[in-house]
Structure formats: C-alpha cells, structure tokens
Design a protein around this motif. Structure first.
Motif, PDB file in Angstrom:
ATOM      1  N   GLY A  41      -2.170  10.317   3.435  1.00  0.00           N
ATOM      2  CA  GLY A  41      -3.506   9.970   2.708  1.00  0.00           C
ATOM      3  C   GLY A  41      -3.897   8.785   3.127  1.00  0.00           C
ATOM      4  O   GLY A  41      -3.109   8.188   4.000  1.00  0.00           O
ATOM      5  N   GLN A  42      -5.023   8.213   2.455  1.00  0.00           N
ATOM      6  CA  GLN A  42      -5.618   6.821   2.927  1.00  0.00           C
ATOM      7  C   GLN A  42      -4.689   5.741   2.273  1.00  0.00           C
ATOM      8  O   GLN A  42      -5.114   4.488   2.809  1.00  0.00           O
ATOM      9  N   GLY A  43      -3.996   5.746   1.409  1.00  0.00           N
ATOM     10  CA  GLY A  43      -3.267   4.999   0.663  1.00  0.00           C
ATOM     11  C   GLY A  43      -3.686   4.415  -0.647  1.00  0.00           C
ATOM     12  O   GLY A  43      -4.986   4.111  -0.538  1.00  0.00           O
ATOM     13  N   THR A  44      -2.925   3.761  -1.501  1.00  0.00           N
ATOM     14  CA  THR A  44      -3.667   3.251  -2.774  1.00  0.00           C
ATOM     15  C   THR A  44      -2.810   1.711  -2.818  1.00  0.00           C
ATOM     16  O   THR A  44      -1.368   1.932  -2.652  1.00  0.00           O
ATOM     17  N   GLU A  45      -3.262   0.822  -3.170  1.00  0.00           N
ATOM     18  CA  GLU A  45      -2.811  -0.442  -3.222  1.00  0.00           C
ATOM     19  C   GLU A  45      -2.014  -0.751  -4.376  1.00  0.00           C
ATOM     20  O   GLU A  45      -2.758  -0.497  -5.540  1.00  0.00           O
ATOM     21  N   VAL A  46      -0.947  -1.189  -4.673  1.00  0.00           N
ATOM     22  CA  VAL A  46      -0.274  -1.796  -5.739  1.00  0.00           C
ATOM     23  C   VAL A  46       0.070  -3.027  -5.599  1.00  0.00           C
ATOM     24  O   VAL A  46       0.964  -3.546  -4.771  1.00  0.00           O
ATOM     25  N   THR A  47      -0.134  -3.931  -6.805  1.00  0.00           N
ATOM     26  CA  THR A  47      -0.015  -5.210  -6.604  1.00  0.00           C
ATOM     27  C   THR A  47       0.846  -5.508  -8.066  1.00  0.00           C
ATOM     28  O   THR A  47       0.516  -5.338  -9.164  1.00  0.00           O
ATOM     29  N   VAL A  48       2.126  -6.062  -7.813  1.00  0.00           N
ATOM     30  CA  VAL A  48       2.849  -6.700  -8.771  1.00  0.00           C
ATOM     31  C   VAL A  48       2.804  -8.021  -8.991  1.00  0.00           C
ATOM     32  O   VAL A  48       3.527  -8.811  -8.072  1.00  0.00           O
ATOM     33  N   SER A  49       2.437  -8.658 -10.169  1.00  0.00           N
ATOM     34  CA  SER A  49       2.503 -10.152 -10.294  1.00  0.00           C
ATOM     35  C   SER A  49       3.820 -10.506 -10.684  1.00  0.00           C
ATOM     36  O   SER A  49       4.137  -9.799 -11.916  1.00  0.00           O
ATOM     37  N   SER A  50       4.262 -11.753 -10.499  1.00  0.00           N
ATOM     38  CA  SER A  50       5.572 -12.125 -11.398  1.00  0.00           C
ATOM     39  C   SER A  50       5.161 -13.013 -12.458  1.00  0.00           C
ATOM     40  O   SER A  50       3.998 -13.148 -12.848  1.00  0.00           O
ATOM     41  N   VAL A  96       0.787  -1.119   0.019  1.00  0.00           N
ATOM     42  CA  VAL A  96       0.134   0.042  -0.265  1.00  0.00           C
ATOM     43  C   VAL A  96       0.957   1.159   0.023  1.00  0.00           C
ATOM     44  O   VAL A  96       1.787   1.280   0.818  1.00  0.00           O
ATOM     45  N   TYR A  97       0.755   2.267  -1.083  1.00  0.00           N
ATOM     46  CA  TYR A  97       1.458   3.297  -0.882  1.00  0.00           C
ATOM     47  C   TYR A  97       0.873   4.538  -0.606  1.00  0.00           C
ATOM     48  O   TYR A  97      -0.522   4.878  -0.754  1.00  0.00           O
ATOM     49  N   TYR A  98       1.542   5.262   0.562  1.00  0.00           N
ATOM     50  CA  TYR A  98       0.852   6.305   1.043  1.00  0.00           C
ATOM     51  C   TYR A  98       1.492   7.619   0.611  1.00  0.00           C
ATOM     52  O   TYR A  98       2.800   7.660   0.519  1.00  0.00           O
ATOM     53  N   CYS A  99       0.697   8.888   0.409  1.00  0.00           N
ATOM     54  CA  CYS A  99       1.332  10.016   0.143  1.00  0.00           C
ATOM     55  C   CYS A  99       1.296  10.963   1.508  1.00  0.00           C
ATOM     56  O   CYS A  99       0.418  10.467   2.362  1.00  0.00           O
ATOM     57  N   ALA A 100       2.252  11.647   1.645  1.00  0.00           N
ATOM     58  CA  ALA A 100       2.248  12.096   2.833  1.00  0.00           C
ATOM     59  C   ALA A 100       2.966  13.474   2.640  1.00  0.00           C
ATOM     60  O   ALA A 100       3.663  13.940   1.761  1.00  0.00           O
ATOM     61  N   ALA A 101       2.817  14.391   3.841  1.00  0.00           N
ATOM     62  CA  ALA A 101       3.399  15.841   3.798  1.00  0.00           C
ATOM     63  C   ALA A 101       3.918  16.129   5.112  1.00  0.00           C
ATOM     64  O   ALA A 101       3.431  15.776   6.406  1.00  0.00           O
ATOM     65  N   ARG A 102       5.044  16.829   4.991  1.00  0.00           N
ATOM     66  CA  ARG A 102       5.608  17.346   6.318  1.00  0.00           C
ATOM     67  C   ARG A 102       6.465  18.534   6.168  1.00  0.00           C
ATOM     68  O   ARG A 102       6.469  18.801   5.021  1.00  0.00           O
TER      69      ARG A 102
END
Length: 123
Positions: free
Chosen positions: A114-123, A93-99
C-alpha cells in the motif's frame, strides 16, 4: 495485481490506541499472507506483524508483541492492526503488504504494497 489502501493513521499520545485498516482489491485476498511493516525516518523498513491466509496464525516483532494485534476479515478483503499502549518509538509510516508463502518468516520482501499511513505518537 493486488491493490492495497491503508487508513487509520494519525496523531496519538503515548499510551493511546489506534486501529489501522487495509482494504484490498484485485486478486483473491485469501490467497495471500498479509503483513504490516513500518518505516521511521532514517531507518530501514521493518517487519511489524503478519497473518496467515486463513487468519489462524500470526507473528509479531518483539517490539510490538503484546501491544499490537493483527487480524483479517476475508469476507471484507480487509486486514487490521490494532495498536495499544503506543510509544513514541512506534512513530513511523505503516505499510500494509501482501505476499505468498507462510507466516513465520519475518521478511520485508512482500509482493504488493500500500501507499502507507503515518502514525505519530507524542510523548
């Protein structure tokens, strides 16, 4: 407060590409360092990439350097993560963030997420 909404995740085959986007609202976007972080199942959240407030400086984790590119468009209040040559180990799950602060500190301690977005990489 800064509100962050990610998009662009999905399922892709190894070697493929995805582009994540993160739209920000609330406080002045250009006041913040923006980062992408990821969390795989059973693993702590880890730093992926960060970009300075003006977009001139970037930093990457060793695992994605040369494959991922972070960029931002302050006129559109958006930060992007272009991911190429994806590997199964990029699945998370990839999150965007600010600081506040500067680029170069590979921290996972961000002020807004952010709430996150899922990335799935299949082999």
């Amino acid at each position: 407060q800064v509100q962050l909404v990610e998009s662009g995740g999905g399922l892709v085959q190894a070697g493929g590409s995805l582009r994540l986007s993160c739209a920000a609202s609330g406080r002045t976007f250009s006041n913040y360092v923006m980062g992408w972080l990821r969390q795989a199942p059973g693993v702590e959240r880890r730093f992926v990439a960060a970009i300075s407030r003006n977009g001139y400086s970037t930093d990457y984790s060793d695992s994605v350097k040369g494959r991922f590119t972070i960029s931002r468009d302050n006129a559109k209040n958006t930060v992007y993560l272009q991911m190429n040559s994806l590997k199964p180990e990029d699945t998370a799950v990839y999150y965007c963030a600010a600081r506040e602060g500067i680029v170069g500190v590979r921290t996972v301690r961000y002020d807004y997420w952010g709430q996150g977005t899922e990335v799935t990489v299949s082999s």
